[in-house]
Design an enzyme around this catalytic site. Structure first.
Site, PDB file in Angstrom:
ATOM      1  N   ASP A  16      -9.836  74.782 -10.380  1.00  0.00           N
ATOM      2  CA  ASP A  16      -9.767  75.757 -11.465  1.00  0.00           C
ATOM      3  C   ASP A  16      -8.321  75.872 -11.935  1.00  0.00           C
ATOM      4  O   ASP A  16      -7.391  75.902 -11.131  1.00  0.00           O
ATOM      5  CB  ASP A  16     -10.282  77.128 -10.979  1.00  0.00           C
ATOM      6  CG  ASP A  16     -10.576  78.063 -12.130  1.00  0.00           C
ATOM      7  OD1 ASP A  16     -11.762  78.377 -12.355  1.00  0.00           O
ATOM      8  OD2 ASP A  16      -9.626  78.486 -12.832  1.00  0.00           O
TER       9      ASP A  16
ATOM     10  N   VAL B 128     -17.117  80.087 -19.902  1.00  0.00           N
ATOM     11  CA  VAL B 128     -17.346  78.692 -20.297  1.00  0.00           C
ATOM     12  C   VAL B 128     -18.856  78.445 -20.183  1.00  0.00           C
ATOM     13  O   VAL B 128     -19.436  78.575 -19.094  1.00  0.00           O
ATOM     14  CB  VAL B 128     -16.566  77.707 -19.401  1.00  0.00           C
ATOM     15  CG1 VAL B 128     -16.880  76.272 -19.799  1.00  0.00           C
ATOM     16  CG2 VAL B 128     -15.057  77.965 -19.494  1.00  0.00           C
TER      17      VAL B 128
ATOM     18  N   HIS C 170     -21.465  76.260 -14.095  1.00  0.00           N
ATOM     19  CA  HIS C 170     -20.481  75.888 -13.080  1.00  0.00           C
ATOM     20  C   HIS C 170     -20.574  76.825 -11.894  1.00  0.00           C
ATOM     21  O   HIS C 170     -20.921  77.990 -12.032  1.00  0.00           O
ATOM     22  CB  HIS C 170     -19.063  75.905 -13.654  1.00  0.00           C
ATOM     23  CG  HIS C 170     -18.700  77.179 -14.352  1.00  0.00           C
ATOM     24  ND1 HIS C 170     -19.074  77.431 -15.652  1.00  0.00           N
ATOM     25  CD2 HIS C 170     -18.022  78.264 -13.934  1.00  0.00           C
ATOM     26  CE1 HIS C 170     -18.631  78.621 -15.999  1.00  0.00           C
ATOM     27  NE2 HIS C 170     -17.999  79.162 -14.972  1.00  0.00           N
TER      28      HIS C 170
HETATM   29  P1  AMP Z   1     -16.391  81.693 -15.792  1.00  0.00           P
HETATM   30  O1  AMP Z   1     -15.623  82.957 -16.102  1.00  0.00           O
HETATM   31  O2  AMP Z   1     -17.327  81.839 -14.636  1.00  0.00           O
HETATM   32  O3  AMP Z   1     -17.066  81.127 -17.029  1.00  0.00           O
HETATM   33  O4  AMP Z   1     -15.314  80.668 -15.290  1.00  0.00           O
HETATM   34  C1  AMP Z   1     -14.687  79.721 -16.078  1.00  0.00           C
HETATM   35  C2  AMP Z   1     -13.559  79.177 -15.262  1.00  0.00           C
HETATM   36  O5  AMP Z   1     -13.098  77.978 -15.851  1.00  0.00           O
HETATM   37  C3  AMP Z   1     -12.341  80.128 -15.152  1.00  0.00           C
HETATM   38  O6  AMP Z   1     -12.089  80.424 -13.785  1.00  0.00           O
HETATM   39  C4  AMP Z   1     -11.219  79.311 -15.789  1.00  0.00           C
HETATM   40  O7  AMP Z   1      -9.976  79.516 -15.152  1.00  0.00           O
HETATM   41  C5  AMP Z   1     -11.720  77.883 -15.634  1.00  0.00           C
HETATM   42  N1  AMP Z   1     -11.199  76.937 -16.603  1.00  0.00           N
HETATM   43  C6  AMP Z   1     -11.164  77.058 -17.950  1.00  0.00           C
HETATM   44  N2  AMP Z   1     -10.613  75.983 -18.522  1.00  0.00           N
HETATM   45  C7  AMP Z   1     -10.303  75.137 -17.515  1.00  0.00           C
HETATM   46  C8  AMP Z   1      -9.707  73.847 -17.447  1.00  0.00           C
HETATM   47  N3  AMP Z   1      -9.334  73.179 -18.550  1.00  0.00           N
HETATM   48  N4  AMP Z   1      -9.534  73.281 -16.232  1.00  0.00           N
HETATM   49  C9  AMP Z   1      -9.906  73.916 -15.109  1.00  0.00           C
HETATM   50  N5  AMP Z   1     -10.490  75.141 -15.098  1.00  0.00           N
HETATM   51  C10 AMP Z   1     -10.671  75.742 -16.280  1.00  0.00           C
END
Ligand code: AMP
Length: 112
Positions: free
Chosen positions: A29, A95, A99
Site C-alpha cells: 500500500d 478504490v 482489494h
Molecule cells: P480502500 O480505502 O479500502 O479503498 O483502500 C484503498 C487503498 O489503496 C488505500 O489504502 C490507498 O493507500 C491504496 N492505494 C491507492 N493508490 C495506490 C497506489 N497507486 N499504490 C498502492 N496503494 C495505493
C-alpha cells in the site's frame, strides 16, 4: 479503463510487488497504516467484494490463501494480522476495484 488497480495489475503504473500469479496480484500500500500493509487484488476488474459472483468463489478463496502465505512470509502470522475488505461508500472504500488489506506488524487499533 480508468481503474488505478487495473493499471497497477497491467504494470502501467508502478507498484512494489509482493506476490503474483495468474489470478491475483499483491503489492505494498502506498500509504501504509501499519508496519506491514499490503493489498491483494484480483487481476480481473471486480468493483468490490459485493460484486463477486458464484464463479468467483475460487478467486475469493485464493485471495485468503495468498493473504495467509504473505503473512507467514512477512513474519506476522504468529503475532497476528488483520484482513480488511472495505466494501462500498460507508465502509470508506476509495478504490473501486476489490482489494483485501493485510495489516500487521504492531498492535492494531480497535475498530470498535
Ligand atoms: P480502500 O480505502 O479500502 O479503498 O483502500 C484503498 C487503498 O489503496 C488505500 O489504502 C490507498 O493507500 C491504496 N492505494 C491507492 N493508490 C495506490 C497506489 N497507486 N499504490 C498502492 N496503494 C495505493
Amino acid at each position: 479503463m480508468e481503474c488505478i488497480f487495473c493499471k497497477i495489475v497491467n504494470e502501467e503504473i508502478p507498484s512494489k510487488a509482493v506476490y503474483k500469479d495468474d489470478f491475483v496480484y499483491a503489492f505494498y500500500d502506498i500509504a501504509p497504516k501499519a508496519p506491514v500493509h499490503i493489498l491483494i487484488v484480483p487481476k480481473k476488474h471486480i468493483v468490490s467484494i459485493d460484486e463477486f459472483k458464484e464463479e468467483d468463489n475460487a478467486l475469493l478463496l485464493r485471495m485468503f490463501d495468498v493473504a495467509r502465505q504473505i503473512a507467514k512470509r512477512k513474519g506476522i502470522n504468529e503475532t497476528g494480522y488483520r484482513l480488511v475488505l472495505n466494501t462500498g461508500k460507508d465502509a470508506g472504500q476509495t478504490v473501486f476495484h476489490a482489494h483485501m488489506h493485510i495489516l500487521g506488524g504492531d498492535t492494531l487499533t480497535d475498530l470498535g
